[in-house]
Motif scaffolding. Sequence first.
Motif, PDB file in Angstrom:
ATOM      1  N   GLN A 219       0.867  -1.166   0.000  1.00  0.00           N
ATOM      2  CA  GLN A 219       0.000   0.000   0.000  1.00  0.00           C
ATOM      3  C   GLN A 219       0.907   1.220   0.000  1.00  0.00           C
ATOM      4  O   GLN A 219       1.658   1.446   0.946  1.00  0.00           O
ATOM      5  N   VAL A 220       0.830   1.994  -1.073  1.00  0.00           N
ATOM      6  CA  VAL A 220       1.790   3.071  -1.306  1.00  0.00           C
ATOM      7  C   VAL A 220       1.219   4.418  -0.891  1.00  0.00           C
ATOM      8  O   VAL A 220       0.068   4.748  -1.206  1.00  0.00           O
ATOM      9  N   HIS A 221       2.039   5.203  -0.198  1.00  0.00           N
ATOM     10  CA  HIS A 221       1.667   6.542   0.244  1.00  0.00           C
ATOM     11  C   HIS A 221       2.652   7.547  -0.341  1.00  0.00           C
ATOM     12  O   HIS A 221       3.840   7.262  -0.479  1.00  0.00           O
ATOM     13  N   TYR A 222       2.133   8.747  -0.647  1.00  0.00           N
ATOM     14  CA  TYR A 222       2.994   9.818  -1.159  1.00  0.00           C
ATOM     15  C   TYR A 222       2.724  11.096  -0.385  1.00  0.00           C
ATOM     16  O   TYR A 222       1.583  11.557  -0.308  1.00  0.00           O
ATOM     17  N   ASN A 223       3.771  11.640   0.210  1.00  0.00           N
ATOM     18  CA  ASN A 223       3.658  12.901   0.929  1.00  0.00           C
ATOM     19  C   ASN A 223       4.039  14.027  -0.016  1.00  0.00           C
ATOM     20  O   ASN A 223       5.215  14.201  -0.347  1.00  0.00           O
ATOM     21  N   PRO A 224       3.071  14.837  -0.476  1.00  0.00           N
ATOM     22  CA  PRO A 224       3.379  15.891  -1.451  1.00  0.00           C
ATOM     23  C   PRO A 224       4.241  17.015  -0.895  1.00  0.00           C
ATOM     24  O   PRO A 224       4.729  17.857  -1.656  1.00  0.00           O
ATOM     25  N   ALA A 225       4.451  17.034   0.418  1.00  0.00           N
ATOM     26  CA  ALA A 225       5.293  18.079   1.017  1.00  0.00           C
ATOM     27  C   ALA A 225       6.773  17.762   0.902  1.00  0.00           C
ATOM     28  O   ALA A 225       7.617  18.619   1.177  1.00  0.00           O
ATOM     29  N   GLN A 226       7.132  16.562   0.479  1.00  0.00           N
ATOM     30  CA  GLN A 226       8.536  16.166   0.404  1.00  0.00           C
ATOM     31  C   GLN A 226       9.277  17.017  -0.618  1.00  0.00           C
ATOM     32  O   GLN A 226       8.715  17.463  -1.610  1.00  0.00           O
ATOM     33  N   THR A 227      10.570  17.209  -0.347  1.00  0.00           N
ATOM     34  CA  THR A 227      11.397  17.983  -1.275  1.00  0.00           C
ATOM     35  C   THR A 227      12.656  17.209  -1.635  1.00  0.00           C
ATOM     36  O   THR A 227      12.620  16.355  -2.513  1.00  0.00           O
ATOM     37  N   CYS A 228      13.759  17.477  -0.948  1.00  0.00           N
ATOM     38  CA  CYS A 228      15.065  16.919  -1.296  1.00  0.00           C
ATOM     39  C   CYS A 228      15.662  16.223  -0.080  1.00  0.00           C
ATOM     40  O   CYS A 228      15.291  16.510   1.061  1.00  0.00           O
ATOM     41  N   CYS A 229      16.597  15.314  -0.321  1.00  0.00           N
ATOM     42  CA  CYS A 229      17.276  14.644   0.794  1.00  0.00           C
ATOM     43  C   CYS A 229      18.440  15.486   1.324  1.00  0.00           C
ATOM     44  O   CYS A 229      18.999  15.197   2.378  1.00  0.00           O
ATOM     45  N   GLY A 230      18.846  16.518   0.566  1.00  0.00           N
ATOM     46  CA  GLY A 230      19.939  17.385   0.988  1.00  0.00           C
ATOM     47  C   GLY A 230      21.289  17.047   0.401  1.00  0.00           C
ATOM     48  O   GLY A 230      22.293  17.710   0.702  1.00  0.00           O
ATOM     49  N   GLN A 231      21.327  16.059  -0.467  1.00  0.00           N
ATOM     50  CA  GLN A 231      22.613  15.596  -0.993  1.00  0.00           C
ATOM     51  C   GLN A 231      23.384  16.651  -1.787  1.00  0.00           C
ATOM     52  O   GLN A 231      24.601  16.787  -1.589  1.00  0.00           O
ATOM     53  N   PRO A 232      22.757  17.419  -2.686  1.00  0.00           N
ATOM     54  CA  PRO A 232      23.528  18.415  -3.433  1.00  0.00           C
ATOM     55  C   PRO A 232      24.245  19.409  -2.527  1.00  0.00           C
ATOM     56  O   PRO A 232      25.419  19.723  -2.733  1.00  0.00           O
ATOM     57  N   ALA A 233      23.534  19.902  -1.519  1.00  0.00           N
ATOM     58  CA  ALA A 233      24.152  20.855  -0.594  1.00  0.00           C
ATOM     59  C   ALA A 233      25.266  20.192   0.210  1.00  0.00           C
ATOM     60  O   ALA A 233      26.338  20.781   0.423  1.00  0.00           O
ATOM     61  N   TYR A 234      25.026  18.960   0.641  1.00  0.00           N
ATOM     62  CA  TYR A 234      26.013  18.242   1.453  1.00  0.00           C
ATOM     63  C   TYR A 234      27.303  18.006   0.653  1.00  0.00           C
ATOM     64  O   TYR A 234      28.406  18.249   1.153  1.00  0.00           O
ATOM     65  N   ASN A 235      27.154  17.559  -0.579  1.00  0.00           N
ATOM     66  CA  ASN A 235      28.328  17.272  -1.405  1.00  0.00           C
ATOM     67  C   ASN A 235      29.094  18.535  -1.782  1.00  0.00           C
ATOM     68  O   ASN A 235      30.288  18.482  -2.066  1.00  0.00           O
TER      69      ASN A 235
END
Length: 258
Positions: free
Chosen positions: A46-62
């Motif tokens: 059963q799949v759920h999608y949270n439309p508030a999600q954005t990024c994991c932060g990887q570009p900024a971290y790298n």
Amino acid sequence: MRLYIGPDRFAMPAPQVDIFIPCFVDQLYPHTAMNMVKVLEKAGCQVHYNPAQTCCGQPAYNAGYKAESRDIAEKFLADFTPGTAETRYVVSPSASCVGMVRNAYSHLFAGTPEAARCQGVQRRTYELTEFLTDVLHVDAIPGACLAGTYTYHDSCSALRECGIREAPRRLLDGVAGLSRIEMAETTTCCGFGGTFAVKFEAISVAMAQQKVEHALATGADYIVSTDVSCLMHLEAYIRREKLAIKTMHIADVLASGW
């Protein structure tokens, strides 16, 4: 309550899955995200999608912006912490993002009040293929069919950060009509590496050329991987050179034919 038939053939509650769709998948390859949902539902989730999600932060971290990446990571933890007591897995079609959550988050939240919640999210976060094989114990997607041959690219993130190697091959080998031909140096980087491709363009393109030449040498119809970022990089080189090989994300392959 929705049920599914588990590997032991008994009916059980359907696994609850929150999907995390990476920025570039959302913007450039939305069909891959939809195919992941299709595959997960086919597997009984059963799949759920949270439309508030954005990024994991990887570009900024790298790029070295640790404080900024921690702000984004804190939002990720909030977005994927269920408001109920039920256990939900977090599944993504990107080993790169999963590797960020599993590894970099440990450094970002070490010694902070968020450390415990971070560990909880890390334990529940999976790349698509490892979730199917290691959690659901699925070796093949019923009805998956694609005529041709493929060669597999082990992305750096999948192989080195997440330890994923056999899971995608097992699932792909279960696709009717599809056969595998391993290329030389399958574990060598494709040259993308996020900002590496921008900062070191000539080296990045040369690495893509080498990877594509190894793939062409197999005579395969498709290059398949768990990471759209790698495939995007390789596809750009293939298109520029007008070469006779295609790239496909594994979710798109597993959703083919049904």
